[in-house]
Enzyme design. Sequence first.
Site, PDB file in Angstrom:
ATOM      1  N   GLU A 118       0.806  -1.227   0.006  1.00 17.01           N
ATOM      2  CA  GLU A 118      -0.073   0.000   0.077  1.00 17.01           C
ATOM      3  C   GLU A 118       0.932   1.230   0.123  1.00 17.01           C
ATOM      4  OE1 GLU A 118      -3.369  -0.127   2.779  1.00 17.01           O
ATOM      5  OE2 GLU A 118      -2.508  -2.313   3.093  1.00 17.01           O
ATOM      6  N   HIS A 235      -8.808   9.003   4.263  1.00 20.94           N
ATOM      7  CA  HIS A 235      -8.444   7.709   3.186  1.00 20.94           C
ATOM      8  C   HIS A 235      -8.724   8.351   1.886  1.00 20.94           C
ATOM      9  CE1 HIS A 235      -8.110   3.971   1.277  1.00 20.94           C
ATOM     10  NE2 HIS A 235      -7.780   3.500   2.252  1.00 20.94           N
ATOM     11  N   ARG A 281      -0.597   8.370   1.776  1.00 24.70           N
ATOM     12  CA  ARG A 281      -1.999   8.687   1.628  1.00 24.70           C
ATOM     13  C   ARG A 281      -2.587   9.931   1.747  1.00 24.70           C
ATOM     14  NH1 ARG A 281      -4.982   4.624   5.744  1.00 24.70           N
ATOM     15  NH2 ARG A 281      -4.192   2.873   4.394  1.00 24.70           N
ATOM     16  N   HIS A 342     -10.801   8.912   8.254  1.00 23.78           N
ATOM     17  CA  HIS A 342     -10.539   7.547   8.302  1.00 23.78           C
ATOM     18  C   HIS A 342      -9.902   7.026   9.585  1.00 23.78           C
ATOM     19  CE1 HIS A 342      -9.460   3.492   6.901  1.00 23.78           C
ATOM     20  NE2 HIS A 342      -8.200   3.430   6.826  1.00 23.78           N
ATOM     21  N   GLU A 366      -6.173   2.592  18.504  1.00 24.86           N
ATOM     22  CA  GLU A 366      -6.489   3.868  17.900  1.00 24.86           C
ATOM     23  C   GLU A 366      -7.079   5.082  18.868  1.00 24.86           C
ATOM     24  OE1 GLU A 366      -9.140   3.758  14.446  1.00 24.86           O
ATOM     25  OE2 GLU A 366      -9.218   5.825  14.229  1.00 24.86           O
ATOM     26  N   ARG A 377      -0.085   8.288   9.393  1.00 23.58           N
ATOM     27  CA  ARG A 377       0.123   6.794   9.746  1.00 23.58           C
ATOM     28  C   ARG A 377       0.247   6.066   8.447  1.00 23.58           C
ATOM     29  NH1 ARG A 377      -3.410   2.228   9.269  1.00 23.58           N
ATOM     30  NH2 ARG A 377      -4.979   4.001   8.597  1.00 23.58           N
TER      31      ARG A 377
HETATM   32  C1  SIN Z   1      -7.049   0.082   3.380  1.00 25.37           C
HETATM   33  O1  SIN Z   1      -7.241  -0.931   3.122  1.00 25.37           O
HETATM   34  O2  SIN Z   1      -6.761   1.069   2.332  1.00 25.37           O
HETATM   35  C2  SIN Z   1      -6.848   0.750   4.711  1.00 25.37           C
HETATM   36  C3  SIN Z   1      -5.965   0.432   5.438  1.00 25.37           C
HETATM   37  C4  SIN Z   1      -5.338   1.141   6.429  1.00 25.37           C
HETATM   38  O3  SIN Z   1      -6.189   2.211   6.941  1.00 25.37           O
HETATM   39  O4  SIN Z   1      -4.418   0.777   7.208  1.00 25.37           O
END
Ligand code: SIN
Length: 535
Positions: A118, A235, A281, A342, A366, A377
């Site tokens: 990711e 997100h 992100r 998010h 969290e 994060r």
């Molecule tokens: C996601 O699957 O995009 C979220 C993963 C995360 O927030 O760590």
Amino acid sequence: MNKKNISEIKTDFLIIGSGLSGLYSAIYASKFGKVTLITKSSIQESNSYWAQGGIAAAINDDDSIEIHKKDTLSAGCGLNNEEAVNTMVSEGTERVQGLINQGMNFDRAESGFDFGIEGGHSRRRILHALGNETGKAVVDFLCKEVEKNNKITIYENSFVIDLFSDSKSCFGCLVFSDKEKNKISIHSKATIVATGGGCGLYSQSSNPSSTSGDGIALGLNAGAVVKDMEFIQFHPTVFSKEGAQNFLISEAIRGEGGQLVNHSKSRFMENYSKQLELAPRDIVARAIFNEMRTNGEKNVFLSLKHLKPSLIKNRFKNTFELCLREGLDITKDDIPVSPAAHYMIGGIKTNISSQTNIKNLYACGEVACVGAHGANRLASNSLLECLVFAKRAIDSAVKLSKKEMKIPKDLIERAKKCSLISSDKKVESYLNYRILLSQTINNYVGILRNKKDLLLALNEISSIKRTNLDEFDLIDKRLMNLKSLTYLITKSALLREESRGAHIREDFSSESSKWHKHINWKLNNGTLRFSYSKQ
Ligand code: SIN
């Protein structure tokens, strides 16, 4: 209902919350004593349950703890607590290995684990399960363990009204149990708050609305320090279609090659980062926001048409099915997406043993802020954080003196005063305030912030009058918690006059060395006061 009637129970470990941190700490604590687990819904229901991407852990051959640490620090933009990062990435591999040894099944490829990737990760290191239903798989796995463990007593549908705290020590909590239709006073040697974050407070969120930051308010009211509340992670890709519910479109899909396009069907990430769709992100969320604003659109699209349909249908089965329900076949149709709140990076301040500034009070997951994420994060580090710091909370709590502490009498007397009955009018007014505040922070304390909007938001928040909490009911309590949390997020965002990680100010567009510090909050004689700290 008699408001003076309170039943009492005693326990060694009181665990509030049933996400990954709550379940994991309950199971581990049961090796050392009697555990009481409280959850405001059912034990299967939590924000962890909805986690899709997976758990990041440096266990692949081409990876190392050092590289995972470097990626985490780089995403965190200079505000991480390095000791917390070290602890998380190093002990994280052991916790994950422990889960595997216990029988947790992560998805495998022919040559071993099917590691995903990711944004912000320089390696494939994300373990996932049931395709992109990792949270569900891990939570179900741990729930089974909890349910068969006779050292753990579970109270579902139970709302914690207050922690018993004299601002120095915590003695347990007062809870309203729906099953018993009564207040229960729980007297505990150690209290672990593991209630999750509060991004469900935003009207546009990837979280369920029950993710409302209750645990942070509990900590604050008990005298705990709360920090970093301005850092709300958005997100980049949440399903966004008029009239449809928001749901997360996992970053793991971009990890497998998903491409972002605007309404002219052009890719745009090359204008924002060399890492394209796999930039951290905050960068991707801001890029999407900018495209939407420049073009006057309410969304952009995630395009998977170039990917193998079998990959989409197997690896992202859940997303494929959810989108199909909304009339989109994502092997052929683009997915409308926009950023949404998010993850709450801030929370109850803890040290790396998950200890707060209040004796016997711990926080993990969290709801806590141990500092591992800094200002932003790294994706899929949160489940890892839950495992590591849940265990650490218990390891520290077992060292507490076994001598029983008496709950001060005045705390019990105060608890008796809380009425469980609220008028319909009051409930309706609370719900209206909740909508108002959710929209206020969504519109004025979102991805791009500025002084004018933040002051507007503060003005709305302060229009809600403080209730005299000497004679209060559950609704008064919830409203005051809501007011405190929205205030902390907004005021912290106003104070931090720079742009860093997840906090972006249009009027202070660059990072400033002056702001290499944290904003801490504490309730002093009913008034919220802030101070700055280096850690
Ligand atoms: C996601 O699957 O995009 C979220 C993963 C995360 O927030 O760590």
